[in-house]
Structures are given as structure tokens and as C-alpha cells.
Write a protein that holds these residues in place. Structure first.
Motif, short mmCIF file in Angstrom:
data_model
loop_
_atom_site.label_atom_id
_atom_site.label_comp_id
_atom_site.label_asym_id
_atom_site.label_seq_id
_atom_site.Cartn_x
_atom_site.Cartn_y
_atom_site.Cartn_z
N ALA A 29 -2.89 -90.17 -59.28
CA ALA A 29 -2.53 -88.96 -58.53
C ALA A 29 -1.02 -88.83 -58.43
O ALA A 29 -0.29 -89.82 -58.32
N TYR A 30 -0.54 -87.61 -58.46
CA TYR A 30 0.87 -87.30 -58.22
C TYR A 30 1.04 -86.95 -56.73
O TYR A 30 0.17 -86.30 -56.17
N PRO A 31 2.08 -87.39 -56.03
CA PRO A 31 3.28 -88.05 -56.53
C PRO A 31 3.23 -89.58 -56.54
O PRO A 31 4.24 -90.21 -56.83
N THR A 32 2.08 -90.17 -56.15
CA THR A 32 1.99 -91.63 -56.18
C THR A 32 2.35 -92.15 -57.57
O THR A 32 3.07 -93.14 -57.71
N VAL A 33 1.84 -91.48 -58.59
CA VAL A 33 2.22 -91.78 -59.98
C VAL A 33 3.23 -90.72 -60.40
O VAL A 33 2.88 -89.54 -60.54
N SER A 34 4.47 -91.12 -60.60
CA SER A 34 5.53 -90.19 -60.97
C SER A 34 5.38 -89.74 -62.41
O SER A 34 4.58 -90.29 -63.19
N LEU A 35 6.19 -88.77 -62.80
CA LEU A 35 6.17 -88.29 -64.19
C LEU A 35 6.54 -89.42 -65.14
O LEU A 35 5.88 -89.60 -66.18
N ALA A 36 7.55 -90.20 -64.79
CA ALA A 36 7.97 -91.30 -65.68
C ALA A 36 6.86 -92.33 -65.84
O ALA A 36 6.59 -92.82 -66.94
N LYS A 37 6.20 -92.68 -64.72
CA LYS A 37 5.13 -93.66 -64.79
C LYS A 37 3.94 -93.13 -65.59
O LYS A 37 3.30 -93.86 -66.35
N LEU A 79 7.47 -81.28 -69.67
CA LEU A 79 7.65 -81.06 -68.24
C LEU A 79 8.92 -81.72 -67.73
O LEU A 79 9.52 -82.54 -68.43
N SER A 80 9.30 -81.40 -66.52
CA SER A 80 10.43 -82.04 -65.84
C SER A 80 9.98 -82.41 -64.44
O SER A 80 8.96 -81.91 -63.93
N ASP A 81 10.74 -83.29 -63.78
CA ASP A 81 10.40 -83.66 -62.40
C ASP A 81 10.37 -82.43 -61.49
O ASP A 81 9.49 -82.30 -60.64
N VAL A 82 11.32 -81.53 -61.70
CA VAL A 82 11.39 -80.32 -60.88
C VAL A 82 10.16 -79.45 -61.12
O VAL A 82 9.55 -78.92 -60.18
N ALA A 83 9.79 -79.28 -62.39
CA ALA A 83 8.64 -78.44 -62.73
C ALA A 83 7.34 -79.02 -62.17
O ALA A 83 6.49 -78.29 -61.66
N VAL A 84 7.18 -80.34 -62.27
CA VAL A 84 5.97 -80.99 -61.77
C VAL A 84 5.84 -80.80 -60.26
O VAL A 84 4.75 -80.53 -59.75
N LYS A 85 6.94 -80.91 -59.57
CA LYS A 85 6.91 -80.76 -58.11
C LYS A 85 6.63 -79.32 -57.71
O LYS A 85 5.94 -79.06 -56.73
N ALA A 86 7.14 -78.37 -58.50
CA ALA A 86 7.06 -76.96 -58.11
C ALA A 86 5.78 -76.27 -58.53
O ALA A 86 5.36 -75.30 -57.91
N VAL A 87 5.15 -76.74 -59.60
CA VAL A 87 4.00 -76.00 -60.15
C VAL A 87 2.86 -75.90 -59.13
O VAL A 87 2.53 -76.86 -58.45
N HIS A 137 -1.56 -78.67 -67.25
CA HIS A 137 -0.20 -78.35 -67.70
C HIS A 137 0.25 -79.49 -68.62
O HIS A 137 0.37 -80.63 -68.20
N SER A 138 0.51 -79.16 -69.88
CA SER A 138 0.78 -80.18 -70.90
C SER A 138 2.21 -80.70 -70.83
O SER A 138 3.17 -79.93 -70.71
N ASP A 139 2.33 -82.03 -70.93
CA ASP A 139 3.63 -82.67 -71.10
C ASP A 139 3.82 -83.10 -72.54
O ASP A 139 4.86 -83.61 -72.91
#
Length: 397
Positions: free
Chosen positions: A57-65, A8-16, A22-24
Motif C-alpha cells: 500500500a502507498y504511502p507505506t511503500v514509496s514509489l522508490a521501494k 510517474l513522480s513522487d508528486v504525481a503519485v501523491k496528487a493523483v 496508473h502506469s509507471d
């Protein structure tokens, strides 16, 4: 253990928007609920059985975290340890982290996404001063610092906020992060420290006389704010505020000219179908043309979240309508039905999603009532366009 990582990417996570997992890679998944909320899952197999653990929960927990937490979990699994058991012994969080954990824990209890948004909004915007503090250090003085500025000015919001803080701190105690009395408790605590105020008003909502509603809607149509479109739609459909604010595009049947509200968002817990007048459809079609790709909610400012539950009420205040409520327009509609039309009582009550008769009687009349309600809703829309609404004319049902 899956080898491919960082799919995944930050853009994809925000847009989905599609619901499901959805697997990372590396056993990390983004879970999108049917309501559109997002959270992270770590899933692995042990002794032939699949196990899963929430990572926040997202976005409280970001993709990187989320990736960092998943890496810790993978290490635990590879070493034969149980991430779930270790999570139970996790370090004490801040109040903000504890609030986020609690919301993630209980959000399945809520019937629509509006509740999660309201909890997040109040426990974030009003609790800025206490969110960074360790949850075990929160005192009565801290809670007073949060509540005192809004206790009189925003009485209902303050009461709800106090209850939410109390529940978060109860959650912290159960988790072993706090001990002793709850500093947000009302009885024997804040009741003696906060000033008395007028009891919150319940019961019948202040309403505008139906003879005045056409002139008001004429003013409303000239306003360009999204809250104005939401309020106009609410009046045309005689819906409750929460039903309008939580409305999503999949609920609209443009071909059938219907709005299908699921039972999860209805006060009575039963699905409700609203026949849409020409005017209500016009509002929806105009907004549909302007919507952004992937937009779920119909009435929104940022394409992701519904309007605030106070948006329509604040619009009324800006229009100098300080003595009425949004809910009161339903009363105006019901008075108009009884005084100015010949539509049967049960048709008017069905339009308001009120239960009439026993279950067998309601099932028998359901299909026939829909077409009768369609005529009623169009008659109501026609009345709202009348230039001289005070000249009451009996309309045949």
C-alpha cells in the motif's frame, strides 16, 4: 515486458485522485481504489493470461521501494520464475510490515475508507514499540506494553487495538512467520494479566433533551473548528457519525439539494438520500469554496483523510458536554418529531434511515417520502434556530 520506465513522480503519485490503474512502466502500476486508497501492482502476462501481484500500500511503500520490488519481479519473470510463488516464501517481516500486509489483504471487506484509516492509525500510533520487531518475536509482554497505558483511560480503543493485534498475529501464523499461542489472545491469557474495568456501555446513547439543542447549536456555530462544522452538519441531517465523517463531495447534489449516501457507508446496507435544509447547504457551500484541489472528503483537516472518529466527541468534551454522545442527537430529533410536530412516524423514521414496513411498502412510499422529509428537515433546521425553543409549538407535517 514494457520498456518505458519511471513515468510517474513522487508528486504525481501523491496528487493523483482518479480511480483506476496508473502506469509507471515496466509492469508497475499504481492502483487507486474508488475510496481513494492507493496500492502498487505488478502485472505481467504468462501463457497468454494476465497475472497481477500486489506490492504493498502507498504511502507505506514509496514509489522508490515499489520500483525496486517491481525490478525484482521483472527479473524473476525474465528468468522463468513465478513472482507470486516466490512471494509466498518471502522472508519474515517485522510486526509493522505484517500489519501493513494484513490491512492490504482485508481492506476490500470494509465498506468505507474510515476503517482502513482507523486500523492504520491505531496499529501505527499505539504500536511504535513493537513495529520494528520481527513478528515471530512478539511476546505477551510486548502486547502488555502497548495496551497497559490505555487500558483504563481509553477502554474502547484499547479493546479494539487488542483485537487488531490478535488478528495481525493470527495472519502471521497462517503465513508461517509465527508458531505457538497468540500473545494477544484474551481468554486464558491477557484476561488474567490486565486489570478488570467497567464493562463498555451499549444500548441507548446518552442524549441532550431536544429543548436544549437550539441553544447548543447556537454555541456550536460560533466555533471555528472543522469538528464543529461536522457536528453541526450531523445534527442538521440527523446522520450517524460515520456517515458524516466519510462524506465525500461527489455524494452532494447541490442542484437537487440532496446528500446521496451510498449503501456501502450505511448501517443497513441500503443507499440513503438526505434532503438538505438551507442551513446544511450553507455549511457545505462554505466548505466547498475553501476545499483544496482534488480533495475527496468534506470534513478533513489535511485534505486527504477524514476527521478522526473521535473528533466530534472530543469537541463535546471541550464544550463541557460530558454526559451526552454525538449519536444521542438522533434521539433528540426523534423525540422532537413525536412531541412537537405532526409529521407521521414513518417520515421521522425514514429521516433516521430506519426501515419501516416491508420491502414493497418502502418502495411504494419512497418518492413521496422524500418531499415530506425535505419539509421535516427544514422544520428541524428552523427549530434549531429558534431563540426560545422551550416554547414548544406543534408543527404540521
Amino acid at each position: 515486458m514494457a520498456r518505458a520506465l519511471h513515468k510517474l513522480s513522487d508528486v504525481a503519485v501523491k496528487a493523483v485522485k482518479a480511480s483506476g490503474r496508473h502506469s509507471d512502466g515496466g509492469c508497475l502500476y499504481l492502483w487507486v481504489s474508488p475510496s481513494g486508497s492507493k496500492s502498487w501492482l505488478f502485472m505481467w502476462a504468462r501463457d497468454g493470461k494476465r497475472r497481477e501481484m500486489g506490492l504493498g500500500a502507498y504511502p507505506t511503500v514509496s514509489l522508490a521501494k515499489a520500483r525496486a520490488r517491481a525490478a525484482d519481479c521483472r527479473s524473476a519473470v525474465e528468468e522463468g520464475r513465478d513472482p507470486i510463488a516466490e512471494k509466498a516464501k518471502e522472508a519474515e517481516p517485522t510486526f509493522g510490515e505484517c500489519a501493513d500486509k494484513y490491512i492490504t489483504t482485508i481492506k476490500s471487506e470494509w465498506r468505507n475508507a474510515k476503517h482502513e484509516y482507523q486500523w492504520n492509525q491505531t496499529l501505527t500510533s499505539f504500536c511504535e514499540s513493537i513495529r520494528p520487531k520481527r513478528v515471530s518475536t512478539i511476546t505477551t509482554e510486548d502486547v502488555l506494553e502497548v495496551l497497559a497505558p490505555i487500558w483504563q483511560a481509553k477502554a474502547e480503543t484499547a479493546s479494539r487495538l487488542r483485537g487488531r493485534i490478535e488478528r495481525v498475529l493470527e495472519f502471521a501464523k497462517v503465513k508461517g512467520w509465527r508458531s505457538g499461542e497468540n500473545p494477544a489472545a484474551w481468554r486464558g491469557n491477557l484476561r488474567n494479566l490486565l486489570p478488570k474495568r467497567q464493562r463498555l456501555q451499549r444500548g441507548p446513547q446518552p442524549a441532550m433533551p431536544y429543548a436544549e439543542i437550539p441553544a447548543f447549536t447556537a454555541r456550536l456555530r460560533k466555533a471555528e473548528a472543522m469538528a464543529a462544522r461536522a457536528l453541526e452538519f450531523t445534527i442538521l441531517t440527523v446522520a450517524r457519525s460515520g456517515e458524516t465523517l466519510g462524506a465525500t463531495w461527489p455524494e452532494i447534489d447541490f442542484k437537487g439539494k440532496l446528500w446521496n449516501v451510498p449503501k456501502e457507508r450505511m448501517k443497513a446496507g441500503a443507499p440513503h438520500t438526505v434532503p438538505l435544509s438551507v442551513e446544511a447547504l450553507a455549511i457545505l457551500k462554505a466548505l466547498h469554496e475553501q476545499r483544496q484541489e482534488g480533495q475527496q472528503f468534506i470534513f478533513t483537516r489535511d485534505s486527504e483523510n477524514p476527521l478522526s472518529n473521535m473528533a466530534m466527541m472530543m469537541l463535546l468534551r471541550r464544550m463541557k458536554q460530558t454526559e451526552i454522545t454525538v449519536h444521542g442527537f438522533r434521539s433528540g430529533f426523534r423525540d422532537w418529531c413525536g412531541d412537537a410536530t405532526s409529521f407521521p412516524r414513518e417520515v421521522a423514521e425514514a429521516a433516521l434511515a430506519h426501515k419501516v414496513g416491508d420491502e414493497t411498502e418502502r418502495a411504494y412510499r419512497r418518492s413521496d417520502a422524500l418531499e415530506k422529509r425535505r419539509k421535516l428537515m427544514q422544520a428541524w433546521a428552523d427549530y434549531l434556530k429558534a431563540s426560545k425553543a422551550s416554547n414548544v409549538v406543534k408543527l404540521r407535517g
